[in-house]
Scaffold this motif. Sequence first.
Motif, short mmCIF file in Angstrom:
data_model
loop_
_atom_site.label_atom_id
_atom_site.label_comp_id
_atom_site.label_asym_id
_atom_site.label_seq_id
_atom_site.Cartn_x
_atom_site.Cartn_y
_atom_site.Cartn_z
N ARG A 14 0.30 -3.11 -3.92
CA ARG A 14 1.44 -2.40 -3.84
C ARG A 14 0.69 -0.90 -4.20
O ARG A 14 -0.27 -1.14 -5.10
CB ARG A 14 1.96 -3.28 -5.29
CG ARG A 14 2.56 -4.30 -5.13
CD ARG A 14 3.15 -5.35 -6.12
NE ARG A 14 3.45 -6.23 -5.65
CZ ARG A 14 3.10 -7.64 -5.96
NH1 ARG A 14 2.24 -7.66 -6.47
NH2 ARG A 14 3.49 -8.99 -5.72
N PRO A 15 2.18 -0.45 -3.64
CA PRO A 15 1.33 1.36 -4.09
C PRO A 15 1.38 1.56 -5.51
O PRO A 15 0.28 2.18 -5.61
CB PRO A 15 2.76 1.69 -3.70
CG PRO A 15 3.53 1.36 -2.53
CD PRO A 15 2.90 -0.80 -3.47
N GLY B 41 -2.15 6.28 -3.00
CA GLY B 41 -1.46 5.26 -4.16
C GLY B 41 -0.73 6.23 -5.31
O GLY B 41 -0.14 7.23 -4.95
N TYR C 100 -1.74 -0.51 1.91
CA TYR C 100 -0.24 -0.97 1.64
C TYR C 100 -0.14 -2.26 1.83
O TYR C 100 0.76 -2.92 1.55
CB TYR C 100 1.11 -0.17 1.99
CG TYR C 100 1.09 1.23 1.29
CD1 TYR C 100 -0.21 1.57 0.58
CD2 TYR C 100 2.23 1.88 1.09
CE1 TYR C 100 0.46 2.66 -0.61
CE2 TYR C 100 2.34 3.24 0.50
CZ TYR C 100 1.60 3.93 -0.63
OH TYR C 100 1.03 4.59 -1.58
N GLU D 245 9.17 1.39 -1.82
CA GLU D 245 8.65 1.60 -1.14
C GLU D 245 9.31 2.00 0.40
O GLU D 245 10.33 1.07 0.76
CB GLU D 245 7.75 0.23 -0.52
CG GLU D 245 6.43 0.00 -1.06
CD GLU D 245 5.61 -1.37 -1.29
OE1 GLU D 245 5.18 -1.34 0.40
OE2 GLU D 245 5.16 -2.38 -1.31
#
Length: 498
Positions: free
Chosen positions: A368-369, A378, A364, A395
Motif C-alpha cells: 500500500r502507498p 510512497g 503499489y 489510490e
Amino acid sequence: MFLPLPLIKCELILFCPFVIINLLLCGVCSSRPLSSASKHSQSQNHCFSSSLILFSYFHLIKTNPLPPLTLFCYRDSFRASLIHNSFQMEKASSPEASPKPHHKKSFVTTLMEAATLRSPSFKEDTYFISHLKSSEKKSLQELKDKLTASLGPDGQCTMWGIPLLSGDEKADVILLKFLRARDFKVSDSFHMLEKCLAWRKEFKADSVAEEELGLEELEGVVAYMHGYDREGHPVCYNAYGVFRDKDMCERMFGDEEKLSKFLRWRVQVMERGINLLHFKPGGINSIIQVTDLKDMPKRDLRVVSNQILSLFQDNYPEMVARKIFINVPWYFSVLYSMFSPFLTQRTKSKFVISRQGYAAETLYKFIRPEDVPVQYGGLSRTNDSQNGPPKPASEFTVKGGEKVNIQIEGIEGGATITWDLVVGGWDLEYSAEFVPNAEGSYTIAVEKVRKLSPWEEAIHNSFTSREAGKMILSVDNTASRRKKVAAYRYIVRKSCLD
C-alpha cells in the motif's frame, strides 16, 4: 579487428552484472546449493552448465565478428543447446502475441519488455499438515525421528525461540521449510538443519537482533525492515548504491574485521525480519525482499554479496515469498530475459523485475502507498511509525494527457488541513489552492504551479483556513502520454478556539 556495436552490447550484457546474477539466482533460491539433487538445484546446475555454453557463444562472436543476421542464427543454435542441457526443467509457457505496435521496437526494448512480464504469482505454502501429500507427511515424521535420534531422548534444540521437538505446529513450520528447501529429501534436509543449528550456535544468532553494532549510518539506508505488504508480509528493503563511495566501502569492507562486522549487521536485519513472522499454519511465514539496483557497484560488492548470499542460502530456507527488483538497468532486464527460460516456474514466480522509473507502479501492486518509502514513490517517512499505524491513503491513476483535481470539501473556518500527495514518476505540474465558500472571497494559492521531477518525494504540507471552504489539489499530466499511479491522504483538525 574491432567488434561491431551489437556484439559489444552483447558482451556488456553478459560480463558486467555478475553480482546482480548472484542476487537473482541466489536471492530467492537461496536454500538450494548446487550440490542438491532437487529440481531447484538442478535449475542452478543447468544454469551453470548453460553459462559455459553462453561463454562459448560469446567467445565465438568475439573471435569471429559476424553480421547481425548471422549472429542471431548462431544465437538460436546455442539457445537450442541450452534448452537440451536443461532437459528436466519446466517449460515456460509463451505469452499470447501482443497487438502489432504502431512503430518498430528495437531488439533491446523488446527484451526489456519481455523481462518485465512476471510469471504467475508465487503461491506460498500454507504449512497445514492436512494439505501435505502422504509422502510429505512421512518425510516430516522421518526428519523428526532423525533429529530425536541425533539429540537423544532428553535433547533439546530451538530455532527462533521455538523448540523443534515440541510437537508444536510452529516447530512443524520450521521443519517443513528445511524439507521444502530439499524437495522433502530427509537426509539432505537433516544435513542442512544440522549445519544451520551449528552455525546459529557459533554465530550467536539468537542474540544478534538486540546487539549494538555501531553501524547507525547504515540504518534505514542499506538494508532495513519497513512496513508490510498487502498480505501482511514484513518487507525488507535493500539499496547498495551508497557503496559507490570508495570511502564508504573502505569503512565497511576495508579489512576482515570490518567485513565480519558488516555481515553480522546484515544478519541482524534479517533476524529482526524473521522475528516478525508467525511460524503458524496459514499465517505469515516469510518476508518480501525489495532490492534497489540504482547506482549499485558491481565489483566492490562481489565478495561481500557472495558471503551474504551464502549465509542466507544455508541458514534461512524458504524465508522469502517474493523478490522485487526495482530501478533495474537495461542490461539486467535483457540478461534476465535470456536466463529466465532456464529457471523453474516456482523460482520465476517469486521474481518481479521493474525498470528504472517504474518503482511506484510496481510496488503499489504489492504494498500500500502509505507503507512504501517516500524515496520509492510512497507516502511513508522514517519517523511516521512514532505516530502509530499509518493513515490509509486513497489510490488513483493519472492518465496521459489528463489533469486531475482532488477537492477536499467541508473545511471549517480556523481548521487546519494536512495532506500528503504523490504521483509515481511525477514529471508533471502540481498546485494547491483554497477556495472559500463565501461569495466575493478570493481564492488563495497555497502552492503555486510547479513542475515536479521524476525523483521528487511525496508532497507533505498543511494550511490553516480563516474561513470555510475547500482545498483543491491539482496534478496536470497533459504534457505526458504515460499513465501514472498516485495516492493521497489528508486530515482536518478543527480549531481549539471557541
